[in-house]
Design a protein around this motif. Structure first.
Motif, PDB file in Angstrom:
ATOM      1  N   THR A 127       0.795  -1.280   0.022  1.00 12.19           N
ATOM      2  CA  THR A 127       0.050   0.100   0.033  1.00 12.19           C
ATOM      3  C   THR A 127       0.916   1.209  -0.066  1.00 12.19           C
ATOM      4  OG1 THR A 127      -0.036   0.077   2.383  1.00 12.19           O
ATOM      5  CG2 THR A 127      -1.777  -1.275   1.420  1.00 12.19           C
ATOM      6  N   ALA A 128       0.291   2.192  -0.456  1.00 15.23           N
ATOM      7  CA  ALA A 128       1.090   3.610  -0.409  1.00 15.23           C
ATOM      8  C   ALA A 128       1.461   3.888   1.160  1.00 15.23           C
ATOM      9  CB  ALA A 128       0.150   4.639  -0.838  1.00 15.23           C
ATOM     10  N   PHE A 129       2.568   4.622   1.388  1.00 12.14           N
ATOM     11  CA  PHE A 129       3.080   4.718   2.751  1.00 12.14           C
ATOM     12  C   PHE A 129       2.812   5.937   3.237  1.00 12.14           C
ATOM     13  CE2 PHE A 129       6.762   6.386   5.512  1.00 12.14           C
ATOM     14  CZ  PHE A 129       6.673   5.509   6.458  1.00 12.14           C
ATOM     15  N   VAL A 130       2.065   6.072   4.488  1.00 11.24           N
ATOM     16  CA  VAL A 130       1.655   7.241   5.170  1.00 11.24           C
ATOM     17  C   VAL A 130       2.850   7.531   6.314  1.00 11.24           C
ATOM     18  CG1 VAL A 130      -0.046   8.761   6.351  1.00 11.24           C
ATOM     19  CG2 VAL A 130      -0.737   7.195   4.328  1.00 11.24           C
ATOM     20  N   PRO A 131       3.320   8.440   6.344  1.00  9.67           N
ATOM     21  CA  PRO A 131       4.500   8.718   7.416  1.00  9.67           C
ATOM     22  C   PRO A 131       3.945   9.462   8.823  1.00  9.67           C
ATOM     23  CG  PRO A 131       5.016  10.397   5.866  1.00  9.67           C
ATOM     24  CD  PRO A 131       3.626   9.606   5.278  1.00  9.67           C
ATOM     25  N   GLY A 132       2.631   9.594   8.856  1.00  6.42           N
ATOM     26  CA  GLY A 132       2.049  10.023   9.903  1.00  6.42           C
ATOM     27  C   GLY A 132       2.077   9.247  11.136  1.00  6.42           C
ATOM     28  N   ILE A 189      -6.075   2.415   7.167  1.00  5.66           N
ATOM     29  CA  ILE A 189      -5.237   1.649   6.624  1.00  5.66           C
ATOM     30  C   ILE A 189      -5.509  -0.058   6.846  1.00  5.66           C
ATOM     31  CG2 ILE A 189      -3.423   2.866   6.476  1.00  5.66           C
ATOM     32  CD1 ILE A 189      -2.197   1.627   8.891  1.00  5.66           C
ATOM     33  N   ASP A 190      -4.695  -1.065   6.395  1.00  7.25           N
ATOM     34  CA  ASP A 190      -4.694  -2.333   7.077  1.00  7.25           C
ATOM     35  C   ASP A 190      -5.946  -3.126   6.644  1.00  7.25           C
ATOM     36  OD1 ASP A 190      -3.902  -4.783   7.540  1.00  7.25           O
ATOM     37  OD2 ASP A 190      -3.170  -4.091   9.717  1.00  7.25           O
ATOM     38  N   PHE A 191      -6.264  -3.644   5.549  1.00  2.75           N
ATOM     39  CA  PHE A 191      -7.181  -4.421   5.127  1.00  2.75           C
ATOM     40  C   PHE A 191      -6.867  -5.885   4.995  1.00  2.75           C
ATOM     41  CE2 PHE A 191      -8.159  -0.347   3.306  1.00  2.75           C
ATOM     42  CZ  PHE A 191      -9.555  -0.185   3.625  1.00  2.75           C
ATOM     43  N   GLY A 192      -5.721  -6.277   5.969  1.00  2.45           N
ATOM     44  CA  GLY A 192      -5.470  -7.492   6.063  1.00  2.45           C
ATOM     45  C   GLY A 192      -6.339  -8.572   6.582  1.00  2.45           C
ATOM     46  N   ILE A 193      -7.373  -8.010   7.403  1.00  2.00           N
ATOM     47  CA  ILE A 193      -8.355  -9.065   7.804  1.00  2.00           C
ATOM     48  C   ILE A 193      -9.855  -8.851   7.260  1.00  2.00           C
ATOM     49  CG2 ILE A 193      -7.022  -9.789   9.791  1.00  2.00           C
ATOM     50  CD1 ILE A 193      -8.895  -8.110  11.486  1.00  2.00           C
ATOM     51  N   ALA A 194      -9.740  -7.782   6.260  1.00  2.00           N
ATOM     52  CA  ALA A 194     -10.868  -7.488   5.656  1.00  2.00           C
ATOM     53  C   ALA A 194     -11.571  -8.623   4.985  1.00  2.00           C
ATOM     54  CB  ALA A 194     -10.909  -6.469   4.638  1.00  2.00           C
ATOM     55  N   ARG A 195     -12.602  -8.998   4.576  1.00  2.00           N
ATOM     56  CA  ARG A 195     -13.310  -9.901   3.760  1.00  2.00           C
ATOM     57  C   ARG A 195     -14.401  -9.427   3.109  1.00  2.00           C
ATOM     58  NH1 ARG A 195     -17.751 -12.604   5.457  1.00  2.00           N
ATOM     59  NH2 ARG A 195     -18.573 -12.326   7.470  1.00  2.00           N
ATOM     60  N   SER A 196     -14.625 -10.301   1.806  1.00  2.00           N
ATOM     61  CA  SER A 196     -15.821  -9.806   1.005  1.00  2.00           C
ATOM     62  C   SER A 196     -17.103 -10.062   1.590  1.00  2.00           C
ATOM     63  CB  SER A 196     -15.655 -10.611  -0.352  1.00  2.00           C
ATOM     64  OG  SER A 196     -14.609 -10.092  -0.924  1.00  2.00           O
ATOM     65  N   THR A 197     -17.961  -9.229   1.759  1.00  2.00           N
ATOM     66  CA  THR A 197     -19.327  -9.567   2.255  1.00  2.00           C
ATOM     67  C   THR A 197     -20.101 -10.786   1.742  1.00  2.00           C
ATOM     68  OG1 THR A 197     -19.590  -7.124   2.675  1.00  2.00           O
ATOM     69  CG2 THR A 197     -21.633  -8.819   2.952  1.00  2.00           C
ATOM     70  N   GLY A 198     -20.300 -11.684   2.624  1.00  4.58           N
ATOM     71  CA  GLY A 198     -21.180 -12.917   2.215  1.00  4.58           C
ATOM     72  C   GLY A 198     -20.045 -14.062   1.942  1.00  4.58           C
ATOM     73  N   VAL A 199     -18.786 -14.096   1.896  1.00  6.03           N
ATOM     74  CA  VAL A 199     -17.915 -14.903   1.798  1.00  6.03           C
ATOM     75  C   VAL A 199     -17.378 -15.802   3.009  1.00  6.03           C
ATOM     76  CG1 VAL A 199     -15.606 -15.579   0.846  1.00  6.03           C
ATOM     77  CG2 VAL A 199     -17.053 -13.944  -0.429  1.00  6.03           C
ATOM     78  N   THR A 200     -17.469 -16.819   3.026  1.00  2.00           N
ATOM     79  CA  THR A 200     -17.183 -17.709   4.311  1.00  2.00           C
ATOM     80  C   THR A 200     -15.573 -17.081   4.900  1.00  2.00           C
ATOM     81  OG1 THR A 200     -18.085 -19.479   3.629  1.00  2.00           O
ATOM     82  CG2 THR A 200     -16.757 -19.930   5.501  1.00  2.00           C
ATOM     83  N   ALA A 201     -15.715 -16.742   6.082  1.00  5.16           N
ATOM     84  CA  ALA A 201     -14.496 -16.476   6.857  1.00  5.16           C
ATOM     85  C   ALA A 201     -13.135 -17.429   6.922  1.00  5.16           C
ATOM     86  CB  ALA A 201     -14.438 -15.993   8.283  1.00  5.16           C
ATOM     87  N   LEU A 202     -11.930 -17.082   6.694  1.00  4.94           N
ATOM     88  CA  LEU A 202     -10.893 -17.725   6.858  1.00  4.94           C
ATOM     89  C   LEU A 202     -10.867 -18.971   8.055  1.00  4.94           C
ATOM     90  CD1 LEU A 202      -8.219 -19.168   6.036  1.00  4.94           C
ATOM     91  CD2 LEU A 202      -7.149 -17.065   6.848  1.00  4.94           C
ATOM     92  N   THR A 203     -11.153 -17.899   9.179  1.00  2.00           N
ATOM     93  CA  THR A 203     -11.079 -18.750  10.628  1.00  2.00           C
ATOM     94  C   THR A 203     -12.367 -19.438  10.897  1.00  2.00           C
ATOM     95  OG1 THR A 203     -11.908 -16.610  11.469  1.00  2.00           O
ATOM     96  CG2 THR A 203      -9.633 -16.893  11.323  1.00  2.00           C
ATOM     97  N   ALA A 204     -12.245 -20.185  12.087  1.00  2.16           N
ATOM     98  CA  ALA A 204     -13.232 -21.099  12.434  1.00  2.16           C
ATOM     99  C   ALA A 204     -14.163 -20.126  12.967  1.00  2.16           C
ATOM    100  CB  ALA A 204     -12.833 -21.964  13.290  1.00  2.16           C
ATOM    101  N   SER A 205     -15.547 -20.503  13.010  1.00  6.65           N
ATOM    102  CA  SER A 205     -16.622 -19.830  13.749  1.00  6.65           C
ATOM    103  C   SER A 205     -16.435 -19.457  15.088  1.00  6.65           C
ATOM    104  CB  SER A 205     -18.120 -20.470  13.365  1.00  6.65           C
ATOM    105  OG  SER A 205     -18.068 -21.651  14.032  1.00  6.65           O
ATOM    106  N   ASP A 206     -15.417 -20.025  16.028  1.00 10.35           N
ATOM    107  CA  ASP A 206     -15.499 -19.749  17.245  1.00 10.35           C
ATOM    108  C   ASP A 206     -14.232 -18.734  17.536  1.00 10.35           C
ATOM    109  OD1 ASP A 206     -13.699 -21.845  16.592  1.00 10.35           O
ATOM    110  OD2 ASP A 206     -14.234 -22.789  18.615  1.00 10.35           O
ATOM    111  N   VAL A 207     -13.540 -18.350  16.614  1.00  7.09           N
ATOM    112  CA  VAL A 207     -12.328 -17.593  16.620  1.00  7.09           C
ATOM    113  C   VAL A 207     -12.640 -16.091  16.478  1.00  7.09           C
ATOM    114  CG1 VAL A 207     -10.231 -17.295  15.888  1.00  7.09           C
ATOM    115  CG2 VAL A 207     -10.881 -19.574  15.942  1.00  7.09           C
ATOM    116  N   VAL A 208     -12.530 -15.222  17.397  1.00  4.51           N
ATOM    117  CA  VAL A 208     -12.647 -13.608  17.516  1.00  4.51           C
ATOM    118  C   VAL A 208     -11.485 -13.068  16.586  1.00  4.51           C
ATOM    119  CG1 VAL A 208     -12.769 -11.874  18.785  1.00  4.51           C
ATOM    120  CG2 VAL A 208     -13.895 -13.924  19.632  1.00  4.51           C
TER     121      VAL A 208
END
Length: 759
Positions: free
Chosen positions: A91-96, A153-172
């Motif tokens: 991603t573009a770098f923001v120095p703030g 910033i940081d869309f590393g754990i963003a997910r597309s709406t309606g798509v099954t999550a990578l993690t198990a359902s009992d993981v926060v």
């Protein structure tokens, strides 16, 4: 910025790695330079995730979706390689600084800044949600502040709406304190755009108050409060409370959309005063709201949306980016291994760096947000300070030392705790604003709340002791329990108490505890001096209020042993179970006393004493100790309180010429008319610790060394001079005894007890 580790790669996808920006559950984030010379933040995903084919598919889908985000307040993905052995994206770098860092260093943001922040983040989330994404980790650490506005910033754990999550359902997934109830319950199927709105509400509450709306503590405790309890919005400006209450609704369907949040924050708020709602946070000026040409109203110049201290911090980050060395040429058409990483030095004299070319300046300016034109360039230039022979200039971040505040911010002593927090935040800001010629480090503040309870106080002490970045602690803001002091003592972590009146200090039993307030056993000294040198009393009556056994006993004992003016004293007892002061008043008149000293600690009982003396016709000098000087005494005694002289351990900074700037800044920053008790004393305590750190010189700070240094440090503060007697190695408590006189229904500061004059 940290140097690369031995196991870090030198190149990833043609990008030259320059240093580490951070690491998290998903992977490591590096500062890197692309083949075109632009600075980027490059995230390498951990191998454990890369081994899951489903993750790679989701990673590709989300990287493509995030790459399509073009909003001004979103930092988009500019490159990605889902098929690499370890997938990466840039991603573009923001120095703030992050919002977390800004609030930690400079305290809660003024309302106008919070409104601008919220409006722009809501605009960013509107675009994110329209693209079919859910961010899932909106928190202060993922919000960077630039001169023209925030960046999400940081869309590393963003997910597309309606798509099954990578993690198990009992993981926060998410950050406790900012995740929504549906995230906290690990209900993956229910996490949609309303979850981001809930997190945004938490972020804005934090920005406005400096505290999370669901408190602190263990992750389990915070999650429980998030799911089952209402948020704490007491200190949020009243104009923001309805909106944040809606954002923090437990039911996702009851929350506004991100678009509605933006619309609400760009609507002109109704003006009010501090007294209309207790706990309001002030603005640094009129609440104009944000303006950026898209419906906001914060002005047209870069940095106008921020309080004054933050543009300088942003400029420091920008200057550090300019200090980055050019990378060595890297192989683009060669199978030879990439060269080993070279050390990254951010603190480097400017005169030793290569000249900055116009091409490189433009490249940096395009690399995500280093604003170096107009006001931005001026701000960067302002951070260059003279140093060394011939006025050579230096730039780059200074070492940062953390000071803790152990406070009661939500219990019975929250008023004094909040006053000390405010005073300390001003001291940190003032210290960090000094010229670099006069300081070798920056200070940061970490605040923990014990709610005025002993068990929580011990837990707070444990947390500060376990944090290696904390070099000293101010507090507790209430009376210090012996067990709490003992924990700090064993760890040799300096603990500086501003408002505790307990007699905890002893040079033979404590080393790390510094009680800067005179203890309750010393309150007799101003009585004796005043009745001997100011309003002389040869016959002094002592009202022994048995409801305050220890305080009353000590004052009566001292004044009996050393009568004012070498005269006589008579003692008149009021039983603890009686509120009838009429017999005492009658006895005082019968003794032909010239002065009365009420030796109790209750403002209500002191008011009864004052009224009884007034009805009996006593017109001599009347005095009382500090605990009496409360609003309850003034209101309940009424006219009978006039002329009473009270001994205190705190000052009124409004009456001190040296504190004029402090008072002006405090009133403006926190929107109050009166500086609360112990605020300026806390300001002095922070700078006393800073003086000790400074006197350590080039030595790397160490807690034990600071303990020893503080015992020899003298700091001339605004309220008093903080120093220790070289013979007894005890704090000079006589420096912190003062007098107030009640006049026209209000206390008026007379100054140090030795300088008080007859009215």
């Amino acid at each position: 910025m940290r140097a690369l580790r031995p196991g870090d790669p030198s190149f990833v996808g043609g990008h030259r790695l320059l240093g580490r920006l951070g690491a998290g559950g998903m992977g490591v984030v590096y500062l890197a330079r692309s083949t075109g010379g632009a600075l980027v933040a490059l995230k390498v995903i951990r191998a454990g995730y890369a081994a899951d084919p489903g993750f790679r598919a989701r990673f590709r889908r989300e990287a493509e979706a995030a790459g399509g985000l073009t909003g001004r307040w979103v930092v988009p993905v500019v490159a990605a390689e889902p098929d690499a052995r370890e997938p990466w994206l840039t991603t573009a770098f923001v120095p703030g600084p992050s919002l977390t860092e800004a609030v930690t260093l400079h305290g809660p943001l003024p309302e106008r800044t919070v409104r601008a922040l919220g409006a722009r983040l809501a605009e960013a989330l509107t675009e994110v949600h329209a693209s079919g994404l859910v961010h899932r980790d909106v928190k202060p650490g993922n919000i960077l502040l630039a001169l023209d506005g925030p960046r999400l910033i940081d869309f590393g754990i963003a997910r597309s709406t309606g798509v099954t999550a990578l993690t198990a359902s009992d993981v926060v997934i998410g950050s406790p304190g900012y995740l929504s109830p549906e995230q906290a319950r690990a209900q993956a199927g229910d996490v949609g755009p309303p979850s981001d709105v809930f997190s945004l509400g938490c972020v804005l509450a934090y920005a406005a108050t400096g505290r999370r709306p669901f408190g602190t503590g263990t992750a389990a405790a915070v999650i429980f409060r998030t799911v089952h309890e209402e948020p704490d919005l007491d200190a949020v400006p009243w104009t923001l409370v309805p909106l944040l209450t809606g954002c923090l609704a437990k039911d996702p369907a009851a929350r506004p959309t991100a678009r509605e949040v933006r619309a609400a924050l760009t609507t002109e708020p109704t003006q009010t005063t501090e007294t209309e709602r207790a706990g309001d946070r002030p603005s640094d000026g009129p609440s104009d709201g944000p303006s950026d040409g898209s419906g906001d109203r914060s002005g047209n110049r870069s940095g106008d949306w921020l309080p004054p201290a933050l543009p300088r911090l942003i400029a420091e980050r920008s200057s550090a980016v300019l200090a980055m060395p050019d990378p060595a040429p890297h192989p683009t058409h060669s199978s030879a291994p990439a060269p080993a990483p070279t050390p990254v030095t951010l603190v480097q004299p400017l005169e030793r760096r290569p000249a900055l070319s116009r091409r490189r300046l433009l490249t940096l300016g395009s690399a995500a947000g280093v604003v170096l034109t107009g006001g931005g360039l001026a701000a960067w230039a302002a951070t260059r300070t003279a140093g060394g022979p011939g006025g050579a200039t230096h730039s780059g971040p200074l070492p940062r030392y953390v000071i803790g505040l152990h406070a009661d911010l939500s219990g019975p002593g929250r008023a004094i705790g909040r006053a000390q927090e405010r005073g300390i935040r001003l001291a940190v800001a003032d210290f960090n604003s000094r010229s670099r010629d006069g300081r070798a480090f920056d200070l940061a503040l970490k605040v923990l709340d014990d709610a005025g309870r002993t068990k929580e106080a011990e837990e707070v002490a444990k947390r500060f002791i376990a944090d290696p970045d904390v070099y000293a602690v101010i507090g507790p803001t209430g009376n210090a329990a012996a067990e709490t002091v003992s924990r700090y003592e064993k760890a040799l972590l300096p603990i500086v108490s501003v408002s505790s009146g307990d007699d905890q200090y002893s040079p033979t039993t404590t080393r790390a505890y510094f009680q800067l307030r005179a203890d309750e056993n010393t309150l007799s000294t101003p009585f004796i001096h005043y009745l001997t040198h100011v309003e002389k009393s040869r016959r002094t009556a002592l009202v022994d209020d048995r409801a305050a056994s220890r305080t009353s006993w000590q004052i009566v004992k001292d004044l009996t042993a050393i009568p004012p003016s070498d005269g006589t004293t008579t003692t008149h007892v009021v039983p603890a179970d009686s509120e009838d002061f009429t017999p005492v008043a009658t006895a005082v008149l019968a003794s032909d006393a010239q002065a009365v000293v009420y030796a109790g600690s209750s403002p209500h009982r002191a008011a009864r004493c004052a009224r009884a003396l007034d009805r009996a016709g006593f017109r001599g000098t009347r005095m009382a100790p500090e605990p009496v000087l409360q609003t309850a005494f003034l209101k309940e005694a009424g006219p009978a309180a006039e002329g009473w002289v009270i001994t205190t351990t705190y000052v009124d900074p409004a009456e001190l010429p040296a504190a004029a700037h402090f008072v002006k800044t405090y009133r403006k920053r926190f929107g109050v008319r009166t500086v609360e008790r112990f605020a300026v004393e806390a300001y002095d305590a922070l700078l006393f610790i800073a003086e000790g750190l400074h006197e350590l010189g080039a030595v790397e700070p160490e807690r034990g060394a600071l303990v020893r240094r503080l015992r020899t440090t003298t700091h001339k503060g605004l309220a008093k001079t903080i120093e220790f007697d070289p013979t007894t190695t005890e704090f000079r408590w006589l420096n912190s005894l003062f007098l107030h006189r009640v006049s026209d229904g209000a206390p008026h500061f007379l100054g140090h007890y030795e300088k008080a004059r007859k009215p």
